[in-house]
Design a protein around this motif. Structure first.
Motif, PDB file in Angstrom:
ATOM      1  N   ARG A 637       0.839  -1.203   0.000  1.00 33.34           N
ATOM      2  CA  ARG A 637       0.000   0.000   0.000  1.00 33.34           C
ATOM      3  C   ARG A 637       0.880   1.261   0.000  1.00 33.34           C
ATOM      4  NH1 ARG A 637      -2.769  -3.532   3.732  1.00 33.34           N
ATOM      5  NH2 ARG A 637      -4.740  -4.231   2.793  1.00 33.34           N
ATOM      6  N   LEU A 638       1.998   1.215   0.714  1.00 29.68           N
ATOM      7  CA  LEU A 638       2.926   2.354   0.708  1.00 29.68           C
ATOM      8  C   LEU A 638       3.452   2.596  -0.695  1.00 29.68           C
ATOM      9  CD1 LEU A 638       4.669   4.490   2.156  1.00 29.68           C
ATOM     10  CD2 LEU A 638       6.333   2.686   2.662  1.00 29.68           C
ATOM     11  N   LEU A 639       3.778   1.520  -1.401  1.00 31.99           N
ATOM     12  CA  LEU A 639       4.270   1.682  -2.764  1.00 31.99           C
ATOM     13  C   LEU A 639       3.205   2.312  -3.655  1.00 31.99           C
ATOM     14  CD1 LEU A 639       6.521  -0.311  -4.962  1.00 31.99           C
ATOM     15  CD2 LEU A 639       4.182  -0.074  -5.799  1.00 31.99           C
ATOM     16  N   ARG A 640       1.956   1.933  -3.482  1.00 38.23           N
ATOM     17  CA  ARG A 640       0.880   2.519  -4.299  1.00 38.23           C
ATOM     18  C   ARG A 640       0.767   4.014  -4.049  1.00 38.23           C
ATOM     19  NH1 ARG A 640      -3.787  -1.294  -2.446  1.00 38.23           N
ATOM     20  NH2 ARG A 640      -5.105   0.365  -3.314  1.00 38.23           N
ATOM     21  N   TRP A 641       0.978   4.434  -2.812  1.00 38.64           N
ATOM     22  CA  TRP A 641       0.938   5.880  -2.501  1.00 38.64           C
ATOM     23  C   TRP A 641       2.074   6.602  -3.232  1.00 38.64           C
ATOM     24  CZ3 TRP A 641       4.159   9.062   0.824  1.00 38.64           C
ATOM     25  CH2 TRP A 641       3.629  10.351   1.048  1.00 38.64           C
ATOM     26  N   TYR A 642       3.274   5.996  -3.187  1.00 34.77           N
ATOM     27  CA  TYR A 642       4.401   6.597  -3.893  1.00 34.77           C
ATOM     28  C   TYR A 642       4.149   6.656  -5.398  1.00 34.77           C
ATOM     29  CZ  TYR A 642       7.727   6.541   0.062  1.00 34.77           C
ATOM     30  OH  TYR A 642       8.396   6.781   1.235  1.00 34.77           O
ATOM     31  N   ARG A 643       3.707   5.559  -5.944  1.00 36.42           N
ATOM     32  CA  ARG A 643       3.570   5.453  -7.399  1.00 36.42           C
ATOM     33  C   ARG A 643       2.397   6.244  -7.937  1.00 36.42           C
ATOM     34  NH1 ARG A 643       1.845  -0.315  -9.123  1.00 36.42           N
ATOM     35  NH2 ARG A 643      -0.073   0.540  -8.215  1.00 36.42           N
ATOM     36  N   ASP A 644       1.217   6.057  -7.316  1.00 37.32           N
ATOM     37  CA  ASP A 644       0.008   6.658  -7.865  1.00 37.32           C
ATOM     38  C   ASP A 644      -0.255   8.063  -7.320  1.00 37.32           C
ATOM     39  OD1 ASP A 644      -0.267   4.183  -9.040  1.00 37.32           O
ATOM     40  OD2 ASP A 644      -1.653   3.428  -7.512  1.00 37.32           O
ATOM     41  N   GLY A 645       0.274   8.333  -6.128  1.00 36.09           N
ATOM     42  CA  GLY A 645       0.015   9.652  -5.545  1.00 36.09           C
ATOM     43  C   GLY A 645       0.961  10.720  -6.040  1.00 36.09           C
ATOM     44  N   MET A 646       2.222  10.353  -6.374  1.00 32.29           N
ATOM     45  CA  MET A 646       3.199  11.401  -6.717  1.00 32.29           C
ATOM     46  C   MET A 646       4.223  10.984  -7.764  1.00 32.29           C
ATOM     47  SD  MET A 646       5.635  11.286  -3.330  1.00 32.29           S
ATOM     48  CE  MET A 646       4.299  11.145  -2.158  1.00 32.29           C
ATOM     49  N   ASP A 647       3.995   9.895  -8.478  1.00 30.41           N
ATOM     50  CA  ASP A 647       4.943   9.467  -9.526  1.00 30.41           C
ATOM     51  C   ASP A 647       6.382   9.425  -9.003  1.00 30.41           C
ATOM     52  OD1 ASP A 647       2.788   9.434 -11.265  1.00 30.41           O
ATOM     53  OD2 ASP A 647       3.170  11.455 -12.012  1.00 30.41           O
ATOM     54  N   ALA A 648       6.531   8.935  -7.782  1.00 24.14           N
ATOM     55  CA  ALA A 648       7.837   9.038  -7.123  1.00 24.14           C
ATOM     56  C   ALA A 648       8.935   8.240  -7.803  1.00 24.14           C
ATOM     57  CB  ALA A 648       7.712   8.589  -5.666  1.00 24.14           C
ATOM     58  N   PHE A 649       8.565   7.189  -8.549  1.00 24.04           N
ATOM     59  CA  PHE A 649       9.590   6.351  -9.165  1.00 24.04           C
ATOM     60  C   PHE A 649      10.009   6.844 -10.554  1.00 24.04           C
ATOM     61  CE2 PHE A 649       7.432   3.569  -6.142  1.00 24.04           C
ATOM     62  CZ  PHE A 649       8.513   2.998  -5.479  1.00 24.04           C
ATOM     63  N   LEU A 650       9.254   7.789 -11.112  1.00 24.05           N
ATOM     64  CA  LEU A 650       9.532   8.227 -12.482  1.00 24.05           C
ATOM     65  C   LEU A 650      10.611   9.293 -12.553  1.00 24.05           C
ATOM     66  CD1 LEU A 650       5.942   8.390 -14.024  1.00 24.05           C
ATOM     67  CD2 LEU A 650       7.638   6.558 -14.190  1.00 24.05           C
ATOM     68  N   ALA A 651      10.566  10.268 -11.627  1.00 25.59           N
ATOM     69  CA  ALA A 651      11.515  11.384 -11.666  1.00 25.59           C
ATOM     70  C   ALA A 651      11.429  12.129 -10.349  1.00 25.59           C
ATOM     71  CB  ALA A 651      11.189  12.327 -12.829  1.00 25.59           C
ATOM     72  N   PRO A 652      12.485  12.837  -9.961  1.00 26.81           N
ATOM     73  CA  PRO A 652      12.412  13.653  -8.746  1.00 26.81           C
ATOM     74  C   PRO A 652      11.541  14.882  -8.997  1.00 26.81           C
ATOM     75  CG  PRO A 652      14.514  13.988  -9.839  1.00 26.81           C
ATOM     76  CD  PRO A 652      13.815  12.900 -10.598  1.00 26.81           C
ATOM     77  N   HIS A 653      10.831  15.323  -7.974  1.00 22.29           N
ATOM     78  CA  HIS A 653       9.955  16.481  -8.151  1.00 22.29           C
ATOM     79  C   HIS A 653      10.085  17.517  -7.054  1.00 22.29           C
ATOM     80  CE1 HIS A 653       7.668  14.210  -5.269  1.00 22.29           C
ATOM     81  NE2 HIS A 653       7.451  13.242  -6.147  1.00 22.29           N
ATOM     82  N   GLY A 654      10.718  17.184  -5.943  1.00 17.65           N
ATOM     83  CA  GLY A 654      11.012  18.190  -4.934  1.00 17.65           C
ATOM     84  C   GLY A 654       9.880  18.594  -4.018  1.00 17.65           C
ATOM     85  N   VAL A 655       8.714  17.950  -4.124  1.00 20.31           N
ATOM     86  CA  VAL A 655       7.602  18.327  -3.239  1.00 20.31           C
ATOM     87  C   VAL A 655       7.228  17.175  -2.304  1.00 20.31           C
ATOM     88  CG1 VAL A 655       6.676  20.018  -4.852  1.00 20.31           C
ATOM     89  CG2 VAL A 655       5.859  17.659  -4.959  1.00 20.31           C
TER      90      VAL A 655
END
Length: 986
Positions: A637-655
């Motif tokens: 579930r934590l991974l889903r938050w990272y992936r679907d909530g903020m695209d964390a695995f695709l690129a850094p975004h700083g927020v």
């Protein structure tokens, strides 16, 4: 007159540029000398002081500290001091005590060495003249300090280093995203400040895990010799301040921040530059100031230059980011509320710049975009540029120039780039693709029972927290830690890795040569906790016979470096490295493309730091991110938050930090509830997209525009390439190595092996007698490809040492040669005089960028005829022959009076050149500094990030340079006597 007495005047044999020195004090052990012109004090051993007493003879012209001159006729000694007697310019008989001599006077060593029969080899004289020529042009090159380091010419790094290192006492936050090269930027800034004399001492504070990495990087990339200081080293210097043990001191933050006594010692030293890596760890809030922040705050209040490095400036929130900026400029950043208000203004400026880009040239009808630009400018020069851009009668060149100047003014006067530089991957470009690979596994029974009970029994989580002592949500997302903590008899219980199928999955992938396998590839494995990392390595050894070095916070620095080196070894090193979370901060593993997250961190910034160990500038492969997860687990579930909530695995975004602050608590509660999780993900996604839009519109947009100005970066890169391709360098290097006795062997493929020759002069860097020497290349690309090969450049320590020893010493400043020429009768005399400008000034002024030592050559025959323009230096040198020293001394003795006359005439001829040299230097200085000062004064009226002390320092520097350059004088640097002989003479 060999004994030292206060008031006597001496010069330094090794540092002639210091000017005339005065003995301040002396005893049986030491002698202290003040060099007034350069504001330097030196203390030497009385027995081995490298000093020469200044004593003038009859006929010499000397100058008093009050400005009047005396033609020496006689002298007397009074209480160990010389009193000169002679006539002043008005013909009056006067006395001048040596203590009253002008500090700017120089003892003319070449003249006196020649007249006493001391002559050097002809090739030494040739090398001295060529050294002066090359040193003159290198010191004025705009790439000075930037061309020597072993780095790729990456535009944003060059721009930041050039911009910051030009400032007086720079105080900036280097905040490029992970992998963009903040350490290289800091190293470039330090290297240039040291080379130009703007800094001499620096204190570098880094996390303990990075001390050796910094040490190696500064030596390997920048050839900087750094003193690594720890408690053991400090105890070895019990009777002195350990921070005085080196010019460049590197220390662990944890060690210094935990030791008030060592902090006091560091603060007692004089530093020119303070560098603090991973500055986001400095703990500050309005209610509490951490010891690390307090220590850096005290140091920053006394050290002129400060560089703070962090890839996540807002990781701990806007308040913590404000605290970082407050360290740089407490007067500017004194109010957090005012800082928040300024953030809103950046949106207007960013929109104005975007409108400027869309505004058609020569078209005043676009009222909307023109109005957005005009709304944020009020200065007459900016309004005039806007009018030129939109004026249809302006030509295309004028319009484009106006647009560029107006863009720069908007960034300068309203932006944030004075104190903070931040490049993003999106802005820089060229980064590899990131690919996420999920491995969904069935949880083993010990974990499955715990997961089911947690979902059915609301009270079980509280029981687990009490029984395990773990924090929430650690107990949910790290099942191996939960199992370990619940085990009553760890010695006899089955270890978690015996049944945890993530271990099995990893071992299978290591030997799998399929699409998602790791066979033949390096693999970095990161786990959250130290115990998990250690036990995972043990599992791989026991279950699969796989050797995996471990990298965690419990290891010594040497052990960590050994583990990293084992992993980095391409031929015999380990296939994988197992790290705890500490392995995801600071280390560079870009030679690897597979990252296995054995578990997930709780914070988005920690997730990005993990990926950033591989995803760095220069990475040539796609980043393969592998995450093994248990189906239906809290970690999934934590991974889903990272992936679907903020695209964390695709690129850094700083927020990520802001999102975690907003939803971290709700996320922890939703790790056992799919419905609640979907709601958290949806809200996170909404805020994520909103913050990205705000970032692109406001301060971060300005930071990206200001952190690399392509035209300026290309100008720096072009100047560096010019020095890289300098055809004179290999020729000079060959000549210098021959004179200094360095043996060189061609290895092929552009490689040389340098080693000490049988008669090598002492003290050359990397070439101690009895050692094997080193392999080197002139090629930047070859040096980058091989860590064991040094890159030779005009800035390499070997070249700098040889050039410095020639310029500052007496080597080659006299010579006598024979010339066979059919058109010139035998027995005729010529003198070749090389004068050079002498401009004593404090080193930090870096007067050499405008007036480096400049050679003036004068060639006279024995009748006094000037032959300088008729006979070139090169043309003459290649026809000269050496002469035995005994014969040289006899020739000089026989022509003593004639040589004195020619020396005097040569000085008069050279003096005619001095006014034009000074005028050209003044013009260069005023052209650069006046425009810089005008720009900075304009900025200060609108942008509070310009410090008043920076303006004052620039004004003082301008005045001091004007005075120093105006006071430049010529001195005889070298003289060669040439005697013609018959064609058949030997």
């Amino acid at each position: 007159m060999s004994d030292f007495s206060p008031g006597q005047r001496w010069i330094s044999d090794g540092e002639a540029e210091l000017g005339l020195g005065t003995i301040l004090s002396c005893d049986q052990r030491s002698v202290t000398v003040l060099f007034g012109a350069s504001q330097e004090t030196r203390t030497y051993s009385s027995r081995q002081a490298p000093l020469t007493r200044v004593a003038f003879d009859s006929g010499d012209r000397i100058q008093s500290s009050d400005g009047w001159q005396l033609l020496v006729e006689d002298s007397k000694e009074v209480d160990g001091l010389i009193v000169y007697i002679g006539e002043d310019a008005q013909g009056q008989l006067r006395e001048l005590p040596e203590a009253k001599l002008a500090d700017t006077m120089q003892f003319d060593q070449a003249r006196d060495r020649l007249l006493t029969g001391q002559v050097d080899r002809n090739d030494w004289f040739d090398l001295r003249f060529r050294t002066l020529h090359h040193f003159n042009r290198i010191e004025q090159n705009p790439a000075l300090g930037m061309s020597g380091p072993r780095i790729d010419l990456i535009p944003h790094q060059l721009y930041i280093a050039d911009e910051v290192s030009r400032r007086h006492a720079p105080r900036v936050l280097l905040a490029d995203e992970v992998g963009l090269g903040k350490t290289i930027e800091a190293g470039l800034i330090l290297h240039r400040l040291l080379l130009t004399g703007r800094a001499e001492r620096a204190l570098i504070l880094v996390p303990p895990s990075l001390t050796h990495q910094w040490l190696v990087e500064l030596l390997r990339r920048f050839a900087l010799d750094v003193t690594l200081l720890d408690e053991q080293q400090s105890l070895a210097q019990a009777e002195s301040n350990p921070f005085e043990s080196g010019q460049l001191v590197l220390a662990s933050q944890d060690w210094l921040f935990a030791n008030p006594h060592r902090q006091a010692q560091a603060e007692a030293c004089s530093w020119d530059l303070l560098i603090v890596d991973e500055a986001h760890h400095l703990d500050w809030s309005a209610e509490r100031v951490g010891p690390g922040y307090a220590c850096v705050d005290r140091l920053a209040s006394t050290v002129p230059g400060v560089l703070l490095l962090t890839a996540t400036p807002e990781q701990m929130g806007l308040e913590s980011h404000f605290a970082r900026l407050r360290l740089l400029d407490p007067d500017r950043y004194h109010s957090l509320e005012r800082f928040r208000d300024e953030e809103q203004h950046y949106v207007e400026v960013a929109r104005a710049i975007d409108a400027l880009e869309r505004l058609p040239a020569g078209d005043g009808s676009d009222g909307e975009n023109r109005g957005r630009v005009a709304a944020v400018i009020e200065e007459p020069d900016s309004l005039a540029l806007l009018a030129t851009l939109t004026n249809p009668e302006s030509d295309a060149h004028q319009q484009e120039s106006a647009r560029n100047q107006l863009r720069d003014q908007l960034l300068d006067r309203h932006g944030t780039g004075r104190v903070m530089f931040r490049n993003s991957r999106r802005h820089v470009g060229g980064f590899p693709e990131r690919r996420l690979h999920l491995a969904t596994l069935a949880p083993p029974s010990p974990y499955r029972r715990a997961f089911r009970k947690l979902e059915r029994d609301e009270d079980y989580l509280d029981e687990l927290l009490i029984e395990t002592g773990l924090d929430h949500p650690d107990v949910l997302i790290y099942p191996d830690a939960m199992y370990r903590a619940l085990t009553e008899d760890p010695l006899n219980a089955e270890p978690w890795w015996q049944f945890d199928n993530r271990v099995t999955w990893l071992m299978e992938r290591l030997s799998d040569d399929g699409e998602h396998g790791f066979a033949g590839d390096k693999v970095l494995v990161i786990a959250h906790g130290r115990e998990t990392a250690e036990e995972l390595a043990e599992a791989l050894r026991v279950l699969g016979g796989i050797h995996a070095p471990v990298f965690h916070e419990g290891l010594s620095l040497v052990e960590r470096d050994r583990a990293a080196a084992d992993f980095a070894d391409e031929e015999e090193g380990s296939q994988l490295l197992v790290c705890s979370e500490i392995g995801s901060e600071g280390r560079n593993f870009q030679f690897c493309r597979h990252l296995v997250m054995f578990d997930l961190p709780q914070h988005p910034d920690l997730l990005e730091q993990r990926i950033g160990r591989l995803d760095r500038i220069g990475q040539r492969h796609a980043i393969e991110i592998h995450v093994p997860l248990f189906e239906g687990s809290p970690a999934e579930r934590l991974l889903r938050w990272y992936r679907d909530g903020m695209d964390a695995f695709l690129a850094p975004h700083g927020v990520g930090n802001e999102l975690f602050d907003a939803f971290g608590d709700a996320l922890s509660e939703a790790l056992l509830d799919d419905e609640a999780l979907e709601e958290v993900i949806a809200e996170t996604r909404m805020l994520f997209l909103s913050r990205l839009a705000e970032r692109d519109a406001g301060r971060n947009r300005l930071l990206e525009l200001n952190a690399c100005r392509p035209a300026r970066a290309e100008a720096v890169a072009s100047a560096i390439r010019e020095l890289d391709d300098d055809a004179a360098l290999p020729r000079y290097l060959d000549q210098a190595m021959d004179v200094f006795g360095v043996d060189s062997q061609e290895l092929g493929n552009g490689l040389l092996h340098l080693q000490p020759g049988q008669h090598m002069l002492d003290g050359l860097p990397g070439l101690a007698k009895g050692e094997e020497g080193f392999t080197a290349t002139l090629s930047r690309s070859r040096a980058l490809a091989r860590d064991d090969v040094q890159r030779l450049s005009w800035e390499h320590p070997l070249l700098r040492e040889m050039m410095g020893r020639i310029i500052d010493g007496t080597m080659g400043n006299t010579a006598l040669s024979l010339l066979k020429h059919p058109a010139i009768p035998a027995g005729r005399l010529m003198v070749e005089l090389v004068f050079r400008t002498h401009c004593p000034a404090p080193r930090q002024l870096h007067v050499n960028r405008f007036l480096p030592p400049t050679a003036v050559r004068v060639l006279l025959d024995e009748s006094g005829a000037v032959l300088t323009d008729k006979v070139s230096f090169t043309g003459l040198s290649k026809n000269l022959q050496k002469v035995k020293k005994a014969m040289a001394r006899d020739l000089i003795r026989s022509r003593h009076d004639q040589l004195r006359g020619l020396l005097a005439q040569g000085e008069s001829e050279a003096e005619r050149e001095l006014p034009s040299i000074i005028e050209a230097a003044q013009t260069r200085m005023r052209s650069e500094l006046d425009s810089d000062l005008a720009r900075l004064e304009a900025l200060a009226r609108l942008n509070p990030a310009v410090r008043e002390e920076e303006l004052d320092a620039m004004r003082r520097e301008r005045r001091a340079l004007d005075t120093s350059i105006d006071g430049a004088r010529l001195r005889l640097d070298a003289v060669r006597v040439i005697v013609t002989v018959d064609q058949d003479s030997r």
